[in-house]
Design a protein around this motif. Structure first.
Motif, PDB file in Angstrom:
ATOM      1  N   GLU A 103      48.446  36.944  55.118  1.00  0.00           N
ATOM      2  CA  GLU A 103      48.932  36.222  53.946  1.00  0.00           C
ATOM      3  C   GLU A 103      49.133  34.738  54.252  1.00  0.00           C
ATOM      4  N   PHE A 104      49.426  34.416  55.494  1.00  0.00           N
ATOM      5  CA  PHE A 104      49.674  33.029  55.908  1.00  0.00           C
ATOM      6  C   PHE A 104      48.489  32.131  55.571  1.00  0.00           C
ATOM      7  N   TYR A 105      47.266  32.655  55.731  1.00  0.00           N
ATOM      8  CA  TYR A 105      46.069  31.854  55.489  1.00  0.00           C
ATOM      9  C   TYR A 105      45.411  32.131  54.135  1.00  0.00           C
ATOM     10  N   PHE A 106      45.561  33.328  53.609  1.00  0.00           N
ATOM     11  CA  PHE A 106      44.796  33.700  52.412  1.00  0.00           C
ATOM     12  C   PHE A 106      45.652  33.919  51.169  1.00  0.00           C
ATOM     13  N   ASN A 107      46.947  33.743  51.310  1.00  0.00           N
ATOM     14  CA  ASN A 107      47.864  33.763  50.169  1.00  0.00           C
ATOM     15  C   ASN A 107      47.748  35.060  49.365  1.00  0.00           C
ATOM     16  N   ARG A 108      47.567  36.157  50.054  1.00  0.00           N
ATOM     17  CA  ARG A 108      47.581  37.465  49.401  1.00  0.00           C
ATOM     18  C   ARG A 108      48.034  38.507  50.410  1.00  0.00           C
ATOM     19  N   ILE A 109      48.576  39.582  49.915  1.00  0.00           N
ATOM     20  CA  ILE A 109      49.096  40.640  50.783  1.00  0.00           C
ATOM     21  C   ILE A 109      47.957  41.502  51.295  1.00  0.00           C
ATOM     22  N   PHE A 110      47.978  41.782  52.584  1.00  0.00           N
ATOM     23  CA  PHE A 110      46.996  42.699  53.172  1.00  0.00           C
ATOM     24  C   PHE A 110      47.484  44.125  52.958  1.00  0.00           C
ATOM     25  N   LYS A 111      46.629  44.932  52.379  1.00  0.00           N
ATOM     26  CA  LYS A 111      46.966  46.330  52.122  1.00  0.00           C
ATOM     27  C   LYS A 111      46.292  47.212  53.165  1.00  0.00           C
ATOM     28  N   SER A 112      47.091  48.005  53.816  1.00  0.00           N
ATOM     29  CA  SER A 112      46.553  48.885  54.855  1.00  0.00           C
ATOM     30  C   SER A 112      45.479  49.799  54.285  1.00  0.00           C
ATOM     31  N   GLY A 113      44.410  49.967  55.064  1.00  0.00           N
ATOM     32  CA  GLY A 113      43.307  50.819  54.645  1.00  0.00           C
ATOM     33  C   GLY A 113      42.242  50.087  53.864  1.00  0.00           C
ATOM     34  N   LYS A 114      42.503  48.844  53.468  1.00  0.00           N
ATOM     35  CA  LYS A 114      41.532  48.055  52.719  1.00  0.00           C
ATOM     36  C   LYS A 114      40.741  47.151  53.667  1.00  0.00           C
ATOM     37  N   LEU A 115      39.609  46.661  53.166  1.00  0.00           N
ATOM     38  CA  LEU A 115      38.774  45.736  53.920  1.00  0.00           C
ATOM     39  C   LEU A 115      38.678  44.420  53.154  1.00  0.00           C
ATOM     40  N   TYR A 116      38.674  43.307  53.913  1.00  0.00           N
ATOM     41  CA  TYR A 116      38.681  41.997  53.281  1.00  0.00           C
ATOM     42  C   TYR A 116      37.599  41.101  53.878  1.00  0.00           C
ATOM     43  N   ALA A 166      36.968  37.521  54.238  1.00  0.00           N
ATOM     44  CA  ALA A 166      37.794  36.320  54.160  1.00  0.00           C
ATOM     45  C   ALA A 166      38.988  36.622  53.254  1.00  0.00           C
ATOM     46  N   GLY A 167      39.082  35.958  52.078  1.00  0.00           N
ATOM     47  CA  GLY A 167      40.228  36.188  51.209  1.00  0.00           C
ATOM     48  C   GLY A 167      39.973  37.164  50.089  1.00  0.00           C
ATOM     49  N   ALA A 168      38.868  37.886  50.126  1.00  0.00           N
ATOM     50  CA  ALA A 168      38.512  38.802  49.035  1.00  0.00           C
ATOM     51  C   ALA A 168      38.522  40.247  49.515  1.00  0.00           C
ATOM     52  N   GLU A 169      39.124  41.121  48.728  1.00  0.00           N
ATOM     53  CA  GLU A 169      39.056  42.551  49.027  1.00  0.00           C
ATOM     54  C   GLU A 169      37.714  43.070  48.541  1.00  0.00           C
ATOM     55  N   PHE A 170      37.035  43.862  49.370  1.00  0.00           N
ATOM     56  CA  PHE A 170      35.765  44.442  48.918  1.00  0.00           C
ATOM     57  C   PHE A 170      35.849  45.962  48.899  1.00  0.00           C
ATOM     58  N   TYR A 171      35.085  46.558  47.992  1.00  0.00           N
ATOM     59  CA  TYR A 171      35.208  47.995  47.730  1.00  0.00           C
ATOM     60  C   TYR A 171      33.937  48.487  47.050  1.00  0.00           C
ATOM     61  N   GLU A 172      33.896  49.760  46.708  1.00  0.00           N
ATOM     62  CA  GLU A 172      32.796  50.413  45.977  1.00  0.00           C
ATOM     63  C   GLU A 172      31.436  50.077  46.599  1.00  0.00           C
ATOM     64  N   ARG A 173      31.174  50.655  47.727  1.00  0.00           N
ATOM     65  CA  ARG A 173      29.886  50.420  48.388  1.00  0.00           C
ATOM     66  C   ARG A 173      28.738  50.958  47.532  1.00  0.00           C
ATOM     67  N   ILE A 174      27.741  50.087  47.310  1.00  0.00           N
ATOM     68  CA  ILE A 174      26.553  50.486  46.549  1.00  0.00           C
ATOM     69  C   ILE A 174      25.360  50.431  47.502  1.00  0.00           C
ATOM     70  N   PHE A 224      23.434  47.015  51.726  1.00  0.00           N
ATOM     71  CA  PHE A 224      24.584  47.483  50.961  1.00  0.00           C
ATOM     72  C   PHE A 224      25.108  46.354  50.084  1.00  0.00           C
ATOM     73  N   ILE A 225      25.739  46.755  48.984  1.00  0.00           N
ATOM     74  CA  ILE A 225      26.430  45.820  48.106  1.00  0.00           C
ATOM     75  C   ILE A 225      27.878  46.277  48.014  1.00  0.00           C
ATOM     76  N   TYR A 226      28.795  45.310  48.140  1.00  0.00           N
ATOM     77  CA  TYR A 226      30.211  45.602  47.971  1.00  0.00           C
ATOM     78  C   TYR A 226      30.756  44.688  46.878  1.00  0.00           C
ATOM     79  N   LYS A 227      31.450  45.250  45.943  1.00  0.00           N
ATOM     80  CA  LYS A 227      32.098  44.437  44.928  1.00  0.00           C
ATOM     81  C   LYS A 227      33.352  43.788  45.518  1.00  0.00           C
ATOM     82  N   THR A 228      33.601  42.529  45.148  1.00  0.00           N
ATOM     83  CA  THR A 228      34.783  41.825  45.638  1.00  0.00           C
ATOM     84  C   THR A 228      35.606  41.325  44.465  1.00  0.00           C
ATOM     85  N   ASP A 229      36.920  41.204  44.715  1.00  0.00           N
ATOM     86  CA  ASP A 229      37.821  40.806  43.626  1.00  0.00           C
ATOM     87  C   ASP A 229      38.080  39.307  43.595  1.00  0.00           C
ATOM     88  N   GLU A 230      37.428  38.552  44.515  1.00  0.00           N
ATOM     89  CA  GLU A 230      37.547  37.103  44.514  1.00  0.00           C
ATOM     90  C   GLU A 230      36.225  36.489  44.925  1.00  0.00           C
TER      91      GLU A 230
END
Length: 767
Positions: free
Chosen positions: A210-223, A225-233, A239-245
Motif C-alpha cells: 500500500e505504501f507505493y500503490f495506494n491500495r490494500i493487498f488482499k491475500s490470495g490475489k495477484l497484482y 504493479a498497482g492493478a489486481e488481475f483475475y479471470e484468466r482467458i 493468456f489474457i488477464y483482466k485488470t481493475d486498473e
C-alpha cells in the motif's frame, strides 16, 4: 555394385516411411493438434469476445497490436476493463483525446505495450520463478525471488547535452553546450508482479504494498504493479488477464527525478548524479540501426553509465547487467531530497564549500550513494532502519516522506530532508566539513578506512593529521596529486629529504598508517601515561603529564625522517557521535622490536635460561611455547633477582615451569589501569591438570593508574610494578606477513615489564 544397391533400398525405405508418416500425421493432427473447446483463438480474437474489454480492444486496433497479437509470438496480456479505463480517462484526459481521435501516438503505444509481457504465464508460474528457472515447491531452499517480468515497452534512445571531461563525456545543463550524445536504451521496461509468497520471501508485510500503490493487498490475489488481475482467458498463443486498473509505464529513477511532484523538484539532486555520468561508444548498437548496413549515415549511439555510484538510474537492467536474467529479481532503492532539502543540507553541513558545485567530487559521491540502496525500501525496512549505499543504517521519520513511487528499476521515496551521511556525524566530520584536511579526505576515500572510522556506537580517538602538518607546507610526509579533479583521479606522494625526491605512497601502506592513527577508545586521563589500542593493532601512548602523544616509538619529522618531534594534539570542538578528534602535525611511529631483539639486547641472562629450559630455539630464533600473534604480558625478573633465586640450578623441567609462570597469556596489561584486575592464566601448566583437561596456573593481578600490583595467595601485595620509562610497557610486535617489504605489516603482540623479584607459583596462586 553393392553400395549402389544399398542406396537404392535405403531410398525405397525412406519413401515408404514418408508416406506412412504423412498418413499418421494426418490422423495425429486430427486427434492431438486440434485446440481444445475452451481455446477459441489467438489473443486479440479472444479479447474481442469479451464485452467489458471493448476500450482495450479499440486501443489494440489503433496501435496495430491487434494484428501482432493474432499473428505470432507468445504473450501474456493484462487487459484493463472498460470500467478501469473510464476511471483512468477521468484522471488522464489526454489519453481520452487520443482514443477518441483513433490516431496512434507514441504515448498511446507505450501504454498498450506496457500491458503486455513476453511469454505465456499462468497464475502458478507467476509465483514460482527465480533467476535459474522454476523453483521446486518442495525444496525449502528454493524461493520465488523473481518478481519482475519483461514488458514489450522500450523507451526510445535519449539525447543528452554533454561536454568532454577527461576521457569521457558528461551530462551538463543544456545551456552549457550545443553538443548532444544519444544514450542507447539497452532493455525493455520491467513490471513487478506481487503475490503472497513475495512478501514472505522478502520478510515484508502486506501493508508495504500500500505504501507505493495506494491500495490494500488482499491475500490470495495477484497484482500487476498497482492493478489486481483475475479471470484468466486462455488463448492459442498465451493468456489474457483482466485488470481493475490501467497501469501507466513505470518510470525509471532518472524519469522520476525529472518530473515535478506537487510543486516539488529534484533538479539539484539529479544534476549531482549527472556529474558522475560517463558515455562510451556502442558500435554494435550503432551499426544495427536501420540503413547502417547499406552505408547510410546513422546516429552514433553510446552507453550511459555511472560506475562510481551504487546503480545506474537510467538503466532498466538491474543487478549484474551482464546477465539480464538478474533483472527479474534485483531492484534498487532511490531516496531523493528536494531542491529545498538540498539547499538546507548545504547550509547546515557544508557551508564552508560555498555551493554544491564547489564540493569535492568525493563528498558528492558520498551524498548520492547515501540516498541509494541495493534493494527496494519498504515501511518494514524503514521501521528497523535500512542500509544505504554508503553502508550506513538509515532511519526516516514519516514526516520527511513527501512522495512514494515504485519505478521500473528502483523504488523511489521523495524527501523534504536530505539523509545526513555518517561521515558527517562521525570522527570523520572535520575532514568533510572543513578545508583543513583535504589530503586526509582523499586518503580516507582511497584506503576505505572511512568504513571503519564511521562505525556507530564506537568511542574512537582519531589523531588526525592536518594538511598544514603533512602537506607540502609541512613535513611533506603526504601530499595528494590530483591528475583529473572532475574524474576524481589522483595519487599520493611523499617527499624523501635524504634522496631529495618524491616517492609514490601505495594505498595499502597509507591504509595501515591511517588505521594506526585511530584509537579504539578515548583517553580517560587517570594515569600519567595511557596506552590506547588502535585500529592497526598497535598502541598510542598519551602522556597526560606533558600533553604529548606518540606511538610506541618516537615521532619523527617527515617521510622516513630522523629528527624527533613532540606532538601536542588539539581537540576538535565540533560534535562527533562515535569518539573524539585531535589535530596533529604528523604521523605516529611504532616500535617493531621482536621477542628475540629485546631479549638478546636487554635480557640476555633471561634468554639463556629460556634456552636451557627448552623454551627458545636458537637455530630459528623462535619461542615454541608462545603462539605467534597471540597476546602476552611478560614479567621479566632482573638478572640479580634470577641469580638470587638461583634459577640456573633448577632442573630443565622445573626451570621450564618456573619461567612459563612469568608469561601471562591472552591479554596485554599496561600500567595505566585500563585493564581490569583479576586472575589471569599464565603459560605454566598447572598441577591440577588432568589427561583430559589442561589448566593453566594463574596470577592475581591488580591494575591501578600508573602501577600494576601482583597479589599473593592471601591477597596481600607481593610485588608493585610502577610505571617507569625503559623498564615497563615495552612492546613486542608480530609480523603479519612473512618476508614483507612493508613498514607496516605488524601488530603489537606482547608487553614486557621488568620486575625486581621472581614470581613463585607456590607463593602467589591461591588454591
Amino acid at each position: 555394385m553393392f553400395y549402389r544397391c544399398l542406396r537404392y533400398y535405403i531410398l525405397i525405405i525412406i519413401t515408404i516411411a514418408g508416406i506412412v508418416s504423412h498418413g499418421c500425421r494426418d490422423n495425429w493432427d486430427q486427434d492431438k493438434y486440434q485446440p481444445p473447446e475452451w481455446q477459441k483463438g489467438k489473443i486479440f480474437t479472444q479479447i474481442q469476445e469479451e464485452d467489458d474489454l471493448e476500450t482495450f480492444a479499440l486501443l489494440l486496433r489503433i496501435t496495430g497490436y491487434d494484428t501482432i497479437l493474432n499473428t505470432s509470438g507468445s504473450y501474456t496480456v493484462f487487459a484493463p476493463t472498460d470500467e478501469a479505463f473510464n476511471s483512468f480517462f477521468q484522471e488522464y484526459p489526454e489519453y481520452q483525446f487520443v482514443t477518441d481521435s483513433a490516431k496512434s501516438s507514441r504515448k498511446l503505444t507505450s501504454l498498450v505495450e506496457f500491458q503486455i509481457i513476453f511469454n505465456a504465464w499462468s497464475q502458478e508460474q507467476f509465483q514460482s520463478l527465480d533467476i535459474d528457472g522454476w523453483i521446486d515447491p518442495k525444496d525449502a531452499f528454493s524461493e520465488p525471488k523473481a518478481f519482475k517480468r519483461k514488458t514489450l515497452y522500450r523507451e526510445t534512445n535519449k539525447k543528452y547535452p554533454t561536454v568532454q571531461k577527461g576521457d569521457y563525456d558528461q551530462i551538463v545543463d543544456s545551456l552549457e553546450t550545443k553538443n548532444r550524445k544519444i544514450a542507447y536504451t539497452n532493455s525493455n521496461k520491467y513490471s513487478p508482479i506481487f503475490f503472497d509468497d513475495f512478501f514472505n520471501v522478502y520478510n515484508l508485510a502486506f501493508e508495504d504494498y500500500e505504501f507505493y500503490f495506494n491500495r490494500i493487498f488482499k491475500s490470495g490475489k495477484l497484482y500487476f504493479a498497482g492493478a489486481e488481475f483475475y479471470e484468466r482467458i486462455p488463448a492459442e498463443n498465451g493468456f489474457i488477464y483482466k485488470t481493475d486498473e490501467v497501469v501507466l509505464p513505470l518510470p525509471n529513477g532518472e524519469e522520476i527525478l525529472e518530473r515535478e511532484y506537487n510543486s516539488y523538484n529534484y533538479h539539484a539532486f539529479l544534476d549531482l548524479i549527472h556529474q558522475f555520468s560517463k558515455f562510451n561508444i556502442n558500435l554494435e548498437a550503432t551499426y544495427e540501426q536501420p540503413g547502417a548496413d547499406l552505408g547510410l549515415e546513422v546516429d552514433t549511439l553510446f552507453n550511459l553509465s555511472y560506475p562510481d555510484l551504487l546503480f545506474n538510474i537510467q538503466n532498466e537492467l538491474t543487478g549484474n547487467t551482464n546477465d539480464q536474467k538478474q533483472t527479474i529479481r534485483e531492484h534498487y532503492g532511490l531516496l531523493a531530497p528536494t531542491d529545498a532539502a538540498i539547499e538546507a543540507f548545504m547550509n547546515e553541513n557544508l557551508s564552508t564549500w560555498g555551493n554544491l558545485n564547489n564540493i569535492p567530487v568525493i563528498v558528492k559521491k558520498v551524498i548520492i550513494n547515501s540516498h541509494m540502496t541495493k534493494a527496494p525500501v519498504y515501511p518494514s525496512d524503514i521501521a528497523k532502519g535500512f542500509i544505504n549505499g554508503e553502508g550506513d543504517r538509515v532511519f526516516l521519520n514519516e514526516s520527511e516522506i513527501i512522495q512514494t513511487t515504485f519505478g521500473s528499476n528502483c523504488s523511489f521515496i521523495g524527501l523534504n530532508r536530505a539523509i545526513v551521511p555518517r561521515v558527517i556525524t562521525s570522527i570523520c566530520r572535520p575532514v568533510y566539513l572543513t578545508r583543513d584536511y583535504q589530503i586526509m579526505m582523499y586518503a580516507l576515500d582511497a584506503t576505505k578506512v572511512l568504513e571503519a572510522a564511521k562505525k556507530p556506537n564506537a568511542t574512537f580517538s582519531f589523531y588526525l593529521p592536518s594538511d598544514l602538518g603533512i602537506g607540502l607546507g609541512g613535513d611533506s610526509s603526504l601530499s595528494v596529486v590530483i591528475t583529473d579533479p572532475e574524474l576524481n583521479r589522483y595519487h599520493f606522494e611523499a617527499y624523501q629529504k635524504g634522496a631529495n625526491s618524491f616517492v609514490n605512497v601505495p594505498i595499502t601502506e597509507l591504509r595501515k598508517k591511517i588505521l594506526n592513527q585511530i584509537g579504539i577508545s578515548i583517553p580517560r586521563g587517570y594515569a600519567n601515561k595511557e596506552f590506547i589500542k588502535n585500529l592497526g593493532g598497535n598502541y598510542i601512548i598519551v602522556d597526560h603529564n606533558d600533553g604529548t602523544v606518540r606511538g610506541t616509538a618516537p615521532t619523527t619529522f617527515g617521510f622516513n625522517g630522523d629528527s624527533v618531534v613532540h606532538l601536542k594534539p588539539e581537540k576538535y570542538s565540533g560534535y562527533t557521535d562515535n569518539g573524539e578528534v585531535f589535530d596533529v602535525d604528523t604521523w605516529f611511529s611504532f616500535s617493531k622490536a621482536s621477542y628475540y631483539g629485546i631479549f638478546i639486547s636487554e635480557y640476555p641472562y633471561f634468554l639463556d635460561l629460556l634456552e636451557k629450559a627448552g623454551l627458545f630455539n636458537p637455530s630459528f630464533f623462535t619461542f615454541p611455547f608462545l603462539i605467534p600473534g597471540e597476546p602476552y604480558t611478560i614479567f621479566i625478573p632482573s638478572q640479580q633477582a634470577l641469580e638470587e633465586y638461583r634459577a640456573d640450578t633448577l632442573s630443565k623441567e622445573e626451570l621450564n615451569q618456573f619461567l612459563r609462570y612469568h608469561f601471562v597469556k591472552g591479554e596485554l596489561i599496561f600500567t595505566d589501569g585500563n585493564q581490569p584486575g583479576g586472575n589471569y592464566p599464565t603459560t605454566r601448566v598447572d598441577e591440577s591438570s588432568t589427561t583430559t583437561q589442561s589448566k593453566q596456573s594463574t596470577l592475581h593481578i591488580l591494575t591501578k593508574p600508573d602501577m600494576i600490583e601482583l597479589l599473593d595467595k592471601e591477597n596481600s601485595v607481593y610485588l608493585t610494578i610502577p610505571e617507569e620509562d625503559g623498564k615497563t610497557n615495552r612492546t613486542v610486535v608480530f609480523e603479519t606477513v612473512n618476508n614483507s617489504t612493508s613498514e607496516w605489516d605488524f601488530i603489537t603482540t606482547a608487553v614486557i615489564h621488568q620486575i625486581d623479584k621472581v614470581l613463585n607459583k607456590d607463593s602467589l596462586q591461591a588454591r
